[in-house]
Design a protein around this motif. Structure first.
Motif, short mmCIF file in Angstrom:
data_model
loop_
_atom_site.label_atom_id
_atom_site.label_comp_id
_atom_site.label_asym_id
_atom_site.label_seq_id
_atom_site.Cartn_x
_atom_site.Cartn_y
_atom_site.Cartn_z
N SER A 102 39.51 -75.85 4.12
CA SER A 102 39.93 -75.87 5.67
C SER A 102 39.19 -75.63 6.40
O SER A 102 38.98 -76.30 7.58
CB SER A 102 41.48 -75.33 5.59
OG SER A 102 41.26 -73.77 5.49
N GLU A 103 38.49 -74.61 6.60
CA GLU A 103 37.38 -73.84 7.42
C GLU A 103 36.23 -74.84 7.28
O GLU A 103 35.72 -75.22 8.56
CB GLU A 103 36.83 -72.63 7.04
CG GLU A 103 37.90 -71.56 7.26
CD GLU A 103 38.48 -71.39 8.51
OE1 GLU A 103 37.60 -71.57 9.61
OE2 GLU A 103 39.62 -71.27 8.86
N GLN A 104 35.76 -75.54 6.16
CA GLN A 104 34.82 -76.47 6.25
C GLN A 104 35.12 -77.66 7.01
O GLN A 104 34.22 -78.22 7.64
CB GLN A 104 34.28 -76.73 4.90
CG GLN A 104 33.05 -77.91 4.70
CD GLN A 104 31.89 -77.46 5.35
OE1 GLN A 104 31.59 -76.35 5.43
NE2 GLN A 104 31.25 -78.36 5.87
N ALA A 105 36.14 -78.29 6.72
CA ALA A 105 36.75 -79.37 7.58
C ALA A 105 36.97 -79.13 9.02
O ALA A 105 36.48 -80.05 9.68
CB ALA A 105 38.21 -79.79 6.90
N LYS A 106 37.28 -78.05 9.38
CA LYS A 106 37.38 -77.72 10.83
C LYS A 106 36.00 -77.52 11.43
O LYS A 106 35.79 -78.05 12.55
CB LYS A 106 38.11 -76.31 10.93
CG LYS A 106 38.41 -75.95 12.64
CD LYS A 106 39.00 -74.69 12.59
CE LYS A 106 40.19 -74.43 11.75
NZ LYS A 106 40.86 -73.02 11.65
N HIS A 107 35.07 -76.94 10.88
CA HIS A 107 33.77 -76.79 11.16
C HIS A 107 33.03 -78.33 11.49
O HIS A 107 32.59 -78.49 12.56
CB HIS A 107 32.97 -76.10 10.40
CG HIS A 107 31.38 -76.18 10.79
ND1 HIS A 107 30.93 -75.35 11.70
CD2 HIS A 107 30.18 -76.48 10.03
CE1 HIS A 107 29.54 -75.35 11.84
NE2 HIS A 107 29.34 -76.15 10.84
N SER A 125 34.36 -81.27 11.77
CA SER A 125 35.14 -81.98 12.88
C SER A 125 34.61 -81.42 14.08
O SER A 125 34.34 -82.19 15.17
CB SER A 125 36.72 -81.61 12.86
OG SER A 125 37.56 -82.16 13.97
N THR A 126 34.73 -80.00 14.38
CA THR A 126 33.99 -79.67 15.71
C THR A 126 32.56 -80.27 15.76
O THR A 126 32.35 -80.50 17.15
CB THR A 126 34.31 -78.13 15.63
OG1 THR A 126 35.65 -77.73 15.38
CG2 THR A 126 33.75 -77.50 17.12
#
Length: 244
Positions: free
Chosen positions: A226-231, A233-234
């Motif tokens: 989830s953190e990788q996906a958020k990173h 996306s940002t």
């Protein structure tokens, strides 16, 4: 470019120099000189420690280096001297294959209901160290650590492996960057394990984290990325200069 255009004229001379260099174990003095270019990493640009020195050496010395490297790798491959955990500097393997293999092991362990302790050790200025020839010769005959991220072993055995790595680093004048050494416990069970970097003068608990960037990929303790996906996306939004 100049060497490429004059290869037929200088190849015999370079062959003589290369053979003499290998036979005598020396390099021509001009080949030992380098133009050092400081590459900024992060932090304050006023702090010299935030720059990585990149040495630009002569092209002939790099050619000789590649020849020697290829022969060493060929010897290691032919005689099956590489461990199966060795991914770096091998044909058909890379940092990516290493990470994929680790992720596979961690996922299987989690599916089986186990937790996996992952220890990340970081060396300060690892590529800036200089070793004398005698030390390097001894290092090449020293058994390597083959525990792939020190996976799936008893806690005491894992701590013993960390102790051995710390001792090895001390023997070879390698300094651990304690602020970047991390411990992540991957799994769904209660997390209670703790590991230390210890020697005769200190005993420091390795910082426990829930996420860690591993070869550019943010790994989290649940392996849901989830953190990788958020990173990602940002980063994508920043790149395109839009908010959506």
């Amino acid at each position: 470019m100049l060497l490429a255009k004059t290869v037929n004229e200088i190849k015999s001379v370079l062959t003589i120099i290369f053979n003499k260099s290998i036979q005598e174990g020396t390099l021509p003095d001009p080949w030992k000189k380098a133009n050092v270019c400081p590459i900024f990493k992060k932090g304050s640009r006023k702090d010299p420690s935030n720059y990585r020195p990149i040495s630009l050496t002569s092209v002939p010395s790099k050619i000789l280096q590649r020849i020697v490297r290829d022969e060493i790798v060929k010897h290691m491959d032919t005689n099956n001297l590489f461990t199966k955990e060795q991914h770096g500097f091998r044909q058909g393997r890379s940092c990516t294959t290493q990470l994929l293999e680790c992720l596979e092991d961690w996922t299987i362990s989690m599916d089986e209901g186990h937790n996996t302790d992952v220890i990340y050790l970081d060396f300060s200025k690892a590529f800036d160290k200089k070793l004398c020839h005698a030390s390097l010769k001894c290092l090449l005959t020293t058994p390597n650590f083959t525990n792939k991220y020190l996976l799936r072993v008893a806690e005491q055995e894992l701590q013993n492996s960390i102790d051995k790595m710390v001792k090895w680093a001390e023997n070879w004048l390698m300094t651990l960057n304690l602020t970047k050494c991390k411990h992540m416990e991957i799994g769904n069970n209660e997390k209670t394990s703790q590991y230390n970097i210890r020697n005769e003068s200190s005993n420091i608990t390795i910082q426990k984290v829930s996420t860690e960037k591993d070869l550019g990929v943010i790994i989290d303790e649940k392996l849901n990325f989830s953190e990788q996906a958020k990173h990602s996306s940002t980063k994508r939004k920043s790149y395109h200069g839009s908010n959506f």
